[in-house]
Write a protein that holds these residues in place. Structure first.
Motif, PDB file in Angstrom:
ATOM      1  N   SER A   1       0.826  -1.204   0.000  1.00  0.00           N
ATOM      2  CA  SER A   1       0.000   0.000   0.000  1.00  0.00           C
ATOM      3  C   SER A   1       0.863   1.258   0.000  1.00  0.00           C
ATOM      4  O   SER A   1       0.593   2.209  -0.735  1.00  0.00           O
ATOM      5  N   LEU A   2       1.927   1.280   0.811  1.00  0.00           N
ATOM      6  CA  LEU A   2       2.801   2.456   0.871  1.00  0.00           C
ATOM      7  C   LEU A   2       3.534   2.673  -0.445  1.00  0.00           C
ATOM      8  O   LEU A   2       3.689   3.814  -0.901  1.00  0.00           O
ATOM      9  N   ALA A   3       4.000   1.589  -1.053  1.00  0.00           N
ATOM     10  CA  ALA A   3       4.702   1.711  -2.335  1.00  0.00           C
ATOM     11  C   ALA A   3       3.796   2.292  -3.413  1.00  0.00           C
ATOM     12  O   ALA A   3       4.258   2.982  -4.334  1.00  0.00           O
ATOM     13  N   ARG A   4       2.509   2.050  -3.291  1.00  0.00           N
ATOM     14  CA  ARG A   4       1.547   2.554  -4.264  1.00  0.00           C
ATOM     15  C   ARG A   4       1.040   3.955  -3.921  1.00  0.00           C
ATOM     16  O   ARG A   4       0.933   4.831  -4.782  1.00  0.00           O
ATOM     17  N   ASP A   5       0.737   4.172  -2.623  1.00  0.00           N
ATOM     18  CA  ASP A   5       0.043   5.400  -2.229  1.00  0.00           C
ATOM     19  C   ASP A   5       0.968   6.594  -1.978  1.00  0.00           C
ATOM     20  O   ASP A   5       0.577   7.739  -2.221  1.00  0.00           O
ATOM     21  N   LEU A   6       2.179   6.343  -1.457  1.00  0.00           N
ATOM     22  CA  LEU A   6       3.066   7.469  -1.161  1.00  0.00           C
ATOM     23  C   LEU A   6       3.436   8.275  -2.403  1.00  0.00           C
ATOM     24  O   LEU A   6       3.320   9.511  -2.401  1.00  0.00           O
ATOM     25  N   PRO A   7       3.900   7.646  -3.496  1.00  0.00           N
ATOM     26  CA  PRO A   7       4.206   8.444  -4.695  1.00  0.00           C
ATOM     27  C   PRO A   7       2.983   9.177  -5.236  1.00  0.00           C
ATOM     28  O   PRO A   7       3.087  10.323  -5.679  1.00  0.00           O
ATOM     29  N   ALA A   8       1.824   8.509  -5.173  1.00  0.00           N
ATOM     30  CA  ALA A   8       0.609   9.143  -5.690  1.00  0.00           C
ATOM     31  C   ALA A   8       0.210  10.343  -4.838  1.00  0.00           C
ATOM     32  O   ALA A   8      -0.231  11.376  -5.356  1.00  0.00           O
ATOM     33  N   THR A   9       0.369  10.229  -3.515  1.00  0.00           N
ATOM     34  CA  THR A   9      -0.030  11.311  -2.623  1.00  0.00           C
ATOM     35  C   THR A   9       0.967  12.463  -2.634  1.00  0.00           C
ATOM     36  O   THR A   9       0.573  13.638  -2.675  1.00  0.00           O
ATOM     37  N   LEU A  10       2.266  12.138  -2.603  1.00  0.00           N
ATOM     38  CA  LEU A  10       3.295  13.172  -2.538  1.00  0.00           C
ATOM     39  C   LEU A  10       3.615  13.790  -3.891  1.00  0.00           C
ATOM     40  O   LEU A  10       4.197  14.874  -3.960  1.00  0.00           O
ATOM     41  N   GLY A  11       3.253  13.099  -4.953  1.00  0.00           N
ATOM     42  CA  GLY A  11       3.509  13.650  -6.291  1.00  0.00           C
ATOM     43  C   GLY A  11       4.851  13.269  -6.868  1.00  0.00           C
ATOM     44  O   GLY A  11       5.368  13.973  -7.748  1.00  0.00           O
ATOM     45  N   GLY A  12       5.428  12.173  -6.429  1.00  0.00           N
ATOM     46  CA  GLY A  12       6.706  11.730  -6.970  1.00  0.00           C
ATOM     47  C   GLY A  12       7.291  10.604  -6.138  1.00  0.00           C
ATOM     48  O   GLY A  12       6.887  10.365  -4.994  1.00  0.00           O
ATOM     49  N   ASP A  13       8.278   9.901  -6.732  1.00  0.00           N
ATOM     50  CA  ASP A  13       8.974   8.826  -6.018  1.00  0.00           C
ATOM     51  C   ASP A  13      10.090   9.432  -5.176  1.00  0.00           C
ATOM     52  O   ASP A  13      11.279   9.276  -5.473  1.00  0.00           O
ATOM     53  N   PHE A  14       9.706  10.091  -4.116  1.00  0.00           N
ATOM     54  CA  PHE A  14      10.676  10.824  -3.304  1.00  0.00           C
ATOM     55  C   PHE A  14      11.392   9.950  -2.280  1.00  0.00           C
ATOM     56  O   PHE A  14      12.373  10.390  -1.689  1.00  0.00           O
ATOM     57  N   PHE A  15      10.893   8.725  -2.061  1.00  0.00           N
ATOM     58  CA  PHE A  15      11.530   7.838  -1.096  1.00  0.00           C
ATOM     59  C   PHE A  15      11.886   6.518  -1.765  1.00  0.00           C
ATOM     60  O   PHE A  15      11.129   5.998  -2.587  1.00  0.00           O
ATOM     61  N   THR A  16      13.031   5.966  -1.381  1.00  0.00           N
ATOM     62  CA  THR A  16      13.455   4.652  -1.873  1.00  0.00           C
ATOM     63  C   THR A  16      13.665   3.734  -0.670  1.00  0.00           C
ATOM     64  O   THR A  16      13.777   4.194   0.472  1.00  0.00           O
ATOM     65  N   GLY A  17      13.746   2.433  -0.950  1.00  0.00           N
ATOM     66  CA  GLY A  17      13.993   1.475   0.126  1.00  0.00           C
ATOM     67  C   GLY A  17      12.901   1.446   1.169  1.00  0.00           C
ATOM     68  O   GLY A  17      13.170   1.160   2.348  1.00  0.00           O
ATOM     69  N   LEU A  18      11.675   1.729   0.766  1.00  0.00           N
ATOM     70  CA  LEU A  18      10.561   1.714   1.728  1.00  0.00           C
ATOM     71  C   LEU A  18      10.333   0.296   2.253  1.00  0.00           C
ATOM     72  O   LEU A  18      10.138  -0.642   1.481  1.00  0.00           O
ATOM     73  N   ARG A  19      10.373   0.153   3.575  1.00  0.00           N
ATOM     74  CA  ARG A  19      10.092  -1.154   4.174  1.00  0.00           C
ATOM     75  C   ARG A  19       9.517  -0.946   5.563  1.00  0.00           C
ATOM     76  O   ARG A  19      10.163  -0.373   6.439  1.00  0.00           O
ATOM     77  N   PHE A  20       8.307  -1.428   5.759  1.00  0.00           N
ATOM     78  CA  PHE A  20       7.663  -1.336   7.073  1.00  0.00           C
ATOM     79  C   PHE A  20       7.729  -2.692   7.747  1.00  0.00           C
ATOM     80  O   PHE A  20       7.343  -3.707   7.167  1.00  0.00           O
ATOM     81  N   THR A  21       8.233  -2.708   8.975  1.00  0.00           N
ATOM     82  CA  THR A  21       8.308  -3.935   9.768  1.00  0.00           C
ATOM     83  C   THR A  21       7.314  -3.837  10.918  1.00  0.00           C
ATOM     84  O   THR A  21       7.458  -2.971  11.787  1.00  0.00           O
ATOM     85  N   LEU A  22       6.323  -4.699  10.900  1.00  0.00           N
ATOM     86  CA  LEU A  22       5.322  -4.750  11.963  1.00  0.00           C
ATOM     87  C   LEU A  22       5.810  -5.717  13.030  1.00  0.00           C
ATOM     88  O   LEU A  22       5.908  -6.926  12.790  1.00  0.00           O
ATOM     89  N   VAL A  23       6.158  -5.190  14.198  1.00  0.00           N
ATOM     90  CA  VAL A  23       6.718  -6.019  15.263  1.00  0.00           C
ATOM     91  C   VAL A  23       5.623  -6.769  16.008  1.00  0.00           C
ATOM     92  O   VAL A  23       5.685  -7.993  16.173  1.00  0.00           O
ATOM     93  N   LYS A  24       4.613  -6.050  16.464  1.00  0.00           N
ATOM     94  CA  LYS A  24       3.523  -6.694  17.185  1.00  0.00           C
ATOM     95  C   LYS A  24       2.331  -5.754  17.272  1.00  0.00           C
ATOM     96  O   LYS A  24       2.440  -4.555  16.995  1.00  0.00           O
ATOM     97  N   VAL A  25       1.206  -6.326  17.658  1.00  0.00           N
ATOM     98  CA  VAL A  25      -0.031  -5.571  17.884  1.00  0.00           C
ATOM     99  C   VAL A  25      -0.410  -5.770  19.342  1.00  0.00           C
ATOM    100  O   VAL A  25      -0.398  -6.901  19.847  1.00  0.00           O
ATOM    101  N   THR A  26      -0.720  -4.690  20.042  1.00  0.00           N
ATOM    102  CA  THR A  26      -1.000  -4.773  21.473  1.00  0.00           C
ATOM    103  C   THR A  26      -2.424  -4.335  21.783  1.00  0.00           C
ATOM    104  O   THR A  26      -3.030  -3.558  21.037  1.00  0.00           O
TER     105      THR A  26
END
Length: 310
Positions: free
Chosen positions: A207-232
């Motif tokens: 979702s971030l790889a798709r939505d961030l460029p569309a929202t910000l108006g460009g591929d301004f970030f590279t190496g995007l990786r979200f690590t979900l550790v846990k849910v509390t």
């Protein structure tokens, strides 16, 4: 006349000297510079980009320098309000599909795209405007860590929150937190949430790889990786779960004691039936149970004497 000319020359030379000295710029290893023209006769367009770790570079007189982070950055999401007092750390809670507000623990890794054309576009869109900080200051993204955090919080965080809300909100609490099943049933139903966590993590990354460029108006970030550790779980819900677990443990302990008592009663009943069928066997068992050193034993005799061995 001569003094007048000297004064005029000085008035011209000093600004030129200041502008000339100020027209030299260098960058450290962890920063990239976007240079914008700023002289009295210049426009305010991007002049050049200076890569990290450069030596002194001529940038033109009175140009402005916008320094951005060139190294990998971290954005931490936590459910602990105490940790959120630091820069780049925010508290995020998202409701599950069954209405439980779940705390998110995870980290987003990213790097600002250092492609020169992309950086110029980024500076045009975001480096020329200010963003509001938590203490109500207005800063540019290149105004140090505070400025960058203000930009990230207003421009990027809403996209991250939306991605988390979309994925977490489609799940039931028990799918993400196994102990949440106690809220649905008096009996504990263990569930493995690891597979679900991985699925949510992968979906958030997509979702971030798709939505961030569309929202910000460009591929301004590279190496995007979200690590979900846990849910509390929320504090009060976790306390309810703990109480339920304690009650469940107490019930299990009581059930075990009842089962043990039944087993002992059954064993005693079976033993007595055996003695009734074999009286001699009962006497043999009595002899076995006597303390060591007994030399005289007269069963059935009220005057019997038991003499310990010397």
């Amino acid at each position: 006349m001569r003094i007048t000319l000297i004064i005029i020359a000085a008035l011209i030379a000093v600004p030129l000297l200041i502008g000339g000295v100020g027209g030299l710029e260098s960058t450290g290893g962890g920063e990239v510079a976007v240079i914008r023209d700023g002289g009295p006769l210049d426009d305010n367009r991007v002049r050049q980009v200076i890569d990290p770790g450069s030596g002194l570079t001529w940038t033109g007189m009175w140009s402005s320098t916008h320094l951005y982070p060139a190294q990998q950055r971290f954005y931490t999401i936590t459910a602990d309000a105490k940790r959120a007092t630091r820069l780049g750390v925010d508290v995020v809670t998202v409701p599950s599909s069954d209405g439980v507000n779940l705390g998110i623990e995870g980290t987003l890794y990213f790097t600002l795209n250092r492609d020169h054309a992309t950086l110029k576009t980024f500076d045009d869109k975001y480096g020329t405007r200010t963003f509001r900080t938590q203490d109500d200051r207005s800063l540019y993204p290149w105004d140090g860590d505070d400025g960058w955090s203000a930009f990230f919080g207003q421009a990027v965080r809403p996209v991250i929150d939306n991605a988390l809300r979309g994925q977490i909100g489609a799940m039931r609490c028990a799918e993400l937190v196994p102990s949440c099943s106690l809220l649905e049933s008096a009996a504990l139903k263990p569930q493995d949430s690891n597979t679900t966590i991985v699925k949510v993590q992968d979906a958030v990354n997509a979702s971030l790889a798709r939505d961030l460029p569309a929202t910000l108006g460009g591929d301004f970030f590279t190496g995007l990786r979200f690590t979900l550790v846990k849910v509390t779980l929320p504090g009060e819900v976790q306390q309810a779960v703990d109480r339920s677990l304690a009650a469940s443990a107490a019930v299990s302990e009581a059930q075990a004691k009842v089962a043990q008592a039944k087993a002992e009663a059954e064993a005693n009943r079976a033993r007595q039936e055996g003695y009734d069928k074999c009286p001699a066997c009962a006497e043999i068992e009595k002899l076995k149970s006597l303390p060591q050193g007994i030399t005289v034993y007269a069963p059935g005799n009220p005057q019997s004497v038991v003499v310990p061995a010397r």
